[in-house]
Design a protein around this motif. Structure first.
Motif, PDB file in Angstrom:
ATOM      1  N   LEU A  33      17.797  -1.620  -6.534  1.00  0.00           N
ATOM      2  CA  LEU A  33      16.597  -1.511  -5.705  1.00  0.00           C
ATOM      3  C   LEU A  33      17.074  -1.145  -4.311  1.00  0.00           C
ATOM      4  O   LEU A  33      18.055  -1.723  -3.823  1.00  0.00           O
ATOM      5  N   THR A  34      16.397  -0.174  -3.677  1.00  0.00           N
ATOM      6  CA  THR A  34      16.811   0.179  -2.314  1.00  0.00           C
ATOM      7  C   THR A  34      15.628   0.111  -1.360  1.00  0.00           C
ATOM      8  O   THR A  34      14.473   0.248  -1.763  1.00  0.00           O
ATOM      9  N   GLY A  35      15.950  -0.104  -0.099  1.00  0.00           N
ATOM     10  CA  GLY A  35      14.928  -0.144   0.941  1.00  0.00           C
ATOM     11  C   GLY A  35      15.518   0.292   2.259  1.00  0.00           C
ATOM     12  O   GLY A  35      16.671   0.753   2.319  1.00  0.00           O
ATOM     13  N   GLY A  37      14.331  -1.020   6.371  1.00  0.00           N
ATOM     14  CA  GLY A  37      14.412  -2.164   7.269  1.00  0.00           C
ATOM     15  C   GLY A  37      13.755  -3.434   6.759  1.00  0.00           C
ATOM     16  O   GLY A  37      13.935  -4.508   7.343  1.00  0.00           O
ATOM     17  N   ASN A  38      12.992  -3.334   5.685  1.00  0.00           N
ATOM     18  CA  ASN A  38      12.279  -4.520   5.192  1.00  0.00           C
ATOM     19  C   ASN A  38      13.194  -5.346   4.269  1.00  0.00           C
ATOM     20  O   ASN A  38      13.049  -5.350   3.034  1.00  0.00           O
ATOM     21  N   ILE A  39      14.120  -6.056   4.906  1.00  0.00           N
ATOM     22  CA  ILE A  39      15.162  -6.786   4.168  1.00  0.00           C
ATOM     23  C   ILE A  39      14.566  -7.931   3.350  1.00  0.00           C
ATOM     24  O   ILE A  39      14.984  -8.195   2.218  1.00  0.00           O
ATOM     25  N   ARG A 204       3.339   6.937   7.042  1.00  0.00           N
ATOM     26  CA  ARG A 204       3.653   8.341   7.309  1.00  0.00           C
ATOM     27  C   ARG A 204       2.787   9.282   6.460  1.00  0.00           C
ATOM     28  O   ARG A 204       2.214  10.252   6.954  1.00  0.00           O
ATOM     29  N   ILE A 205       2.675   8.979   5.176  1.00  0.00           N
ATOM     30  CA  ILE A 205       1.860   9.854   4.316  1.00  0.00           C
ATOM     31  C   ILE A 205       0.377   9.727   4.671  1.00  0.00           C
ATOM     32  O   ILE A 205      -0.394  10.686   4.545  1.00  0.00           O
ATOM     33  N   THR A 206      -0.024   8.570   5.181  1.00  0.00           N
ATOM     34  CA  THR A 206      -1.425   8.406   5.589  1.00  0.00           C
ATOM     35  C   THR A 206      -1.732   9.333   6.770  1.00  0.00           C
ATOM     36  O   THR A 206      -2.764  10.025   6.791  1.00  0.00           O
ATOM     37  N   ASP A 262      -5.746   5.349  -7.620  1.00  0.00           N
ATOM     38  CA  ASP A 262      -4.785   4.241  -7.727  1.00  0.00           C
ATOM     39  C   ASP A 262      -3.474   4.858  -8.219  1.00  0.00           C
ATOM     40  O   ASP A 262      -3.424   5.392  -9.339  1.00  0.00           O
ATOM     41  N   MET A 263      -2.444   4.804  -7.380  1.00  0.00           N
ATOM     42  CA  MET A 263      -1.181   5.470  -7.723  1.00  0.00           C
ATOM     43  C   MET A 263      -0.528   4.882  -8.975  1.00  0.00           C
ATOM     44  O   MET A 263       0.381   5.481  -9.546  1.00  0.00           O
ATOM     45  N   ARG A 264      -0.975   3.696  -9.387  1.00  0.00           N
ATOM     46  CA  ARG A 264      -0.346   3.110 -10.582  1.00  0.00           C
ATOM     47  C   ARG A 264      -0.647   3.946 -11.829  1.00  0.00           C
ATOM     48  O   ARG A 264       0.056   3.821 -12.825  1.00  0.00           O
TER      49      ARG A 264
HETATM   50  P1  NDP Z   1       6.476   3.935   2.503  1.00  0.00           P
HETATM   51  O1  NDP Z   1       6.640   4.261   3.935  1.00  0.00           O
HETATM   52  O2  NDP Z   1       5.488   2.904   2.108  1.00  0.00           O
HETATM   53  O3  NDP Z   1       7.896   3.505   1.886  1.00  0.00           O
HETATM   54  C1  NDP Z   1       9.039   4.297   2.099  1.00  0.00           C
HETATM   55  C2  NDP Z   1      10.255   3.677   1.461  1.00  0.00           C
HETATM   56  O4  NDP Z   1      11.419   4.392   1.916  1.00  0.00           O
HETATM   57  C3  NDP Z   1      10.490   2.225   1.881  1.00  0.00           C
HETATM   58  O5  NDP Z   1      11.169   1.569   0.851  1.00  0.00           O
HETATM   59  C4  NDP Z   1      11.395   2.391   3.115  1.00  0.00           C
HETATM   60  O6  NDP Z   1      12.122   1.215   3.405  1.00  0.00           O
HETATM   61  C5  NDP Z   1      12.285   3.504   2.620  1.00  0.00           C
HETATM   62  N1  NDP Z   1      12.899   4.273   3.693  1.00  0.00           N
HETATM   63  C6  NDP Z   1      12.348   4.640   4.874  1.00  0.00           C
HETATM   64  N2  NDP Z   1      13.216   5.396   5.589  1.00  0.00           N
HETATM   65  C7  NDP Z   1      14.336   5.495   4.833  1.00  0.00           C
HETATM   66  C8  NDP Z   1      15.599   6.151   5.027  1.00  0.00           C
HETATM   67  N3  NDP Z   1      15.878   6.860   6.126  1.00  0.00           N
HETATM   68  N4  NDP Z   1      16.533   6.051   4.043  1.00  0.00           N
HETATM   69  C9  NDP Z   1      16.271   5.352   2.915  1.00  0.00           C
HETATM   70  N5  NDP Z   1      15.112   4.699   2.680  1.00  0.00           N
HETATM   71  C10 NDP Z   1      14.145   4.783   3.639  1.00  0.00           C
HETATM   72  O7  NDP Z   1       6.195   5.311   1.778  1.00  0.00           O
HETATM   73  P2  NDP Z   1       5.311   5.586   0.474  1.00  0.00           P
HETATM   74  O8  NDP Z   1       5.657   4.620  -0.607  1.00  0.00           O
HETATM   75  O9  NDP Z   1       3.909   5.753   0.892  1.00  0.00           O
HETATM   76  O10 NDP Z   1       5.832   7.034   0.075  1.00  0.00           O
HETATM   77  C11 NDP Z   1       7.091   7.223  -0.542  1.00  0.00           C
HETATM   78  C12 NDP Z   1       7.183   8.662  -1.030  1.00  0.00           C
HETATM   79  O11 NDP Z   1       6.178   8.850  -2.023  1.00  0.00           O
HETATM   80  C13 NDP Z   1       6.903   9.701   0.044  1.00  0.00           C
HETATM   81  O12 NDP Z   1       7.677  10.836  -0.215  1.00  0.00           O
HETATM   82  C14 NDP Z   1       5.432  10.027  -0.143  1.00  0.00           C
HETATM   83  O13 NDP Z   1       5.108  11.328   0.293  1.00  0.00           O
HETATM   84  C15 NDP Z   1       5.317   9.920  -1.658  1.00  0.00           C
HETATM   85  N6  NDP Z   1       3.977   9.612  -2.140  1.00  0.00           N
HETATM   86  C16 NDP Z   1       3.355   8.467  -1.759  1.00  0.00           C
HETATM   87  C17 NDP Z   1       2.083   8.159  -2.216  1.00  0.00           C
HETATM   88  C18 NDP Z   1       1.411   6.877  -1.864  1.00  0.00           C
HETATM   89  O14 NDP Z   1       0.316   6.606  -2.372  1.00  0.00           O
HETATM   90  N7  NDP Z   1       1.981   6.037  -1.029  1.00  0.00           N
HETATM   91  C19 NDP Z   1       1.352   9.100  -3.084  1.00  0.00           C
HETATM   92  C20 NDP Z   1       2.139  10.230  -3.499  1.00  0.00           C
HETATM   93  C21 NDP Z   1       3.400  10.490  -3.024  1.00  0.00           C
HETATM   94  P3  NDP Z   1      11.554   0.043   4.389  1.00  0.00           P
HETATM   95  O15 NDP Z   1      10.083  -0.019   4.180  1.00  0.00           O
HETATM   96  O16 NDP Z   1      12.292  -1.173   3.871  1.00  0.00           O
HETATM   97  O17 NDP Z   1      11.941   0.446   5.765  1.00  0.00           O
END
Ligand code: NDP
Length: 387
Positions: A33-35, A37-39, A204-206, A262-264
């Motif tokens: 699992l990767t993330g 800043g949300n440790i 960001r996507i919003t 619903d993205m699910r």
């Molecule tokens: P979020 O901002 O909710 O989550 C982004 C994820 O990426 C988090 O786990 C974040 O970690 C991590 N992250 C942020 N910056 C970095 C980095 N530099 N290196 C590694 N990991 C990083 O985004 P969404 O879930 O909304 O979107 C994710 C992707 O899915 C995007 O490409 C988006 O366009 C696409 N998408 C999203 C949809 C949606 O409904 N949300 C619909 C369709 C596509 P942390 O939060 O811990 O900082």
């Protein structure tokens, strides 16, 4: 047991993926699992799902992650290199849900192992579609679309002959500013742009949905993933977000994919593909919905759509430049340094500057070329802003 890794597990898509997995935990073995800043969330999920490794993208957060995982048996790692190592770990299915071009390198690494990559990270297809698809092909890996529109098109093509497709229409909710005038858009605030009328997504996507940069990325993603020509791909504004995409065939038939926003659904489709399984999404009551409303998009108020047409026509490195300039302009907007419409102005300026200085069109690409174009585009946005 299916071995699963989730890149971007702490985000909106990552959490929805874990929600589906949580309902049938014994069928899955969580590898990584990767993330970012949300440790706290990363450690909590890694412990709950017994992940082999949890990775934060930020090296300076390793000690926090180690502390949060102490005694759990989950290995902690940090930094871009650790992300790539996690992508090298054997897995049957990997969710690519990092936001932005940062998702590209882990996705490419994962494909080298012939895995199935569920791709939410549209930016990597926009930035380096030919590299990603080429890598999947040469390593016998599969990329499954997770964006709701692309999942809808993918589902609309099951059992069909792609050469019989005349056009593809992806829908856009229109976002919170659908009816706003240019004058109003000029003054749109971060808070207003961060509220989506129908989808619950990451920040960001919003904002990209409000500016239609998200739809612009999706147009390019459609061209890259399915290989349709730019003139076959259309956008239709559909405020309800019930119809996600339509596929039009040469006999005039138009097949629509409908579902609750619903993205699910799209995540679950990619998770269980090629089967369909019961998913915890609301069932549409069309009698209650009553009317499905559609409008033509406005490329003047939403210039991102016009720019996407140019990028699709140019091809080559223009997608990398477009996406990176958009990400940098979005950073500036989030930091309250530029206005809402300035984002598109910066992207257009950088696309023009870079197509004057190098040929962006139709060149065969390498990862180094993509990363260079990405960096130059970001630098130019920031330099143009401070001038
Ligand atoms: P979020 O901002 O909710 O989550 C982004 C994820 O990426 C988090 O786990 C974040 O970690 C991590 N992250 C942020 N910056 C970095 C980095 N530099 N290196 C590694 N990991 C990083 O985004 P969404 O879930 O909304 O979107 C994710 C992707 O899915 C995007 O490409 C988006 O366009 C696409 N998408 C999203 C949809 C949606 O409904 N949300 C619909 C369709 C596509 P942390 O939060 O811990 O900082």
């Amino acid at each position: 047991m299916r071995r699963i890794s989730i890149f971007g597990a702490t985000g909106s898509i990552g959490q929805s993926t874990l929600d589906l997995i949580r309902r049938d935990k014994e069928s899955y073995d969580i590898v990584a699992l990767t993330g970012g800043g949300n440790i706290d969330q990363l450690a909590k999920d890694a412990i709950e799902f017994g992940a082999d490794v949890a990775v934060t993208a930020y090296e300076n957060r390793l000690s926090d992650l180690r502390a949060a995982l102490a005694g759990s048996g989950v290995h902690a790692a940090a930094g871009p290199h650790a992300l790539l190592e996690a992508a090298d770990r054997e897995a049957d299915w990997i969710m690519s849900a990092i936001v932005g071009a940062a998702g590209l390198a882990p996705g490419l690494h994962a494909l080298r192992h012939g895995t199935t990559l569920a791709l939410a990270n549209k930016e990597s297809l926009v930035t380096a579609g030919p590299l990603l698809l080429g890598s999947a092909q040469s390593h016998g890996a599969r990329i499954l679309p997770v964006d709701s529109e692309h999942s809808a098109v993918f589902q609309g093509l099951v059992g069909e002959d792609k050469s019989e497709v005349e056009r593809v229409i992806i829908t856009a909710s229109g976002g919170p500013f659908r009816d706003w005038s240019l004058e109003q858009l000029e003054g749109a605030t971060l808070e207003q742009a961060s509220q989506h009328p129908s989808w619950d997504m990451g920040q960001r996507i919003t904002i990209d949905s409000a500016s239609m940069f998200n739809k612009a990325l999706e147009l390019i993603e459609t061209k890259e993933y399915f290989g349709f020509t730019p003139d076959q791909i259309e956008v239709l504004v559909h405020p309800g977000s019930y119809v996600h995409a339509l596929v039009g065939f040469k006999d005039g038939a138009l097949m629509a994919h409908l579902g609750a926003p619903d993205m699910r659904h799209a995540i679950g489709y990619a998770l269980h593909w090629p089967e369909r399984r019961d998913l915890p999404v609301a069932r549409l009551d069309l009698a209650k919905v009553g009317t499905l409303r559609f409008e033509a998009p406005d490329q003047v108020r939403f210039p991102a759509l016009r720019l996407a047409q140019e990028v699709m026509a140019t091809g080559g490195l223009s997608g990398a430049v477009f996406n990176a300039a958009k990400e940098a302009a979005l950073d500036l907007f989030i930091a309250n340094k530029i206005g809402f419409l300035d984002m598109a102005r910066h992207v257009e300026r950088v696309l023009t500057e870079m197509s004057d200085s190098v040929s962006l069109a139709g060149r065969s690409m390498t990862l180094d070329m993509v990363l260079e174009a990405d960096k130059e585009a970001r630098d130019r946005v920031f330099a143009g802003h401070s001038n």
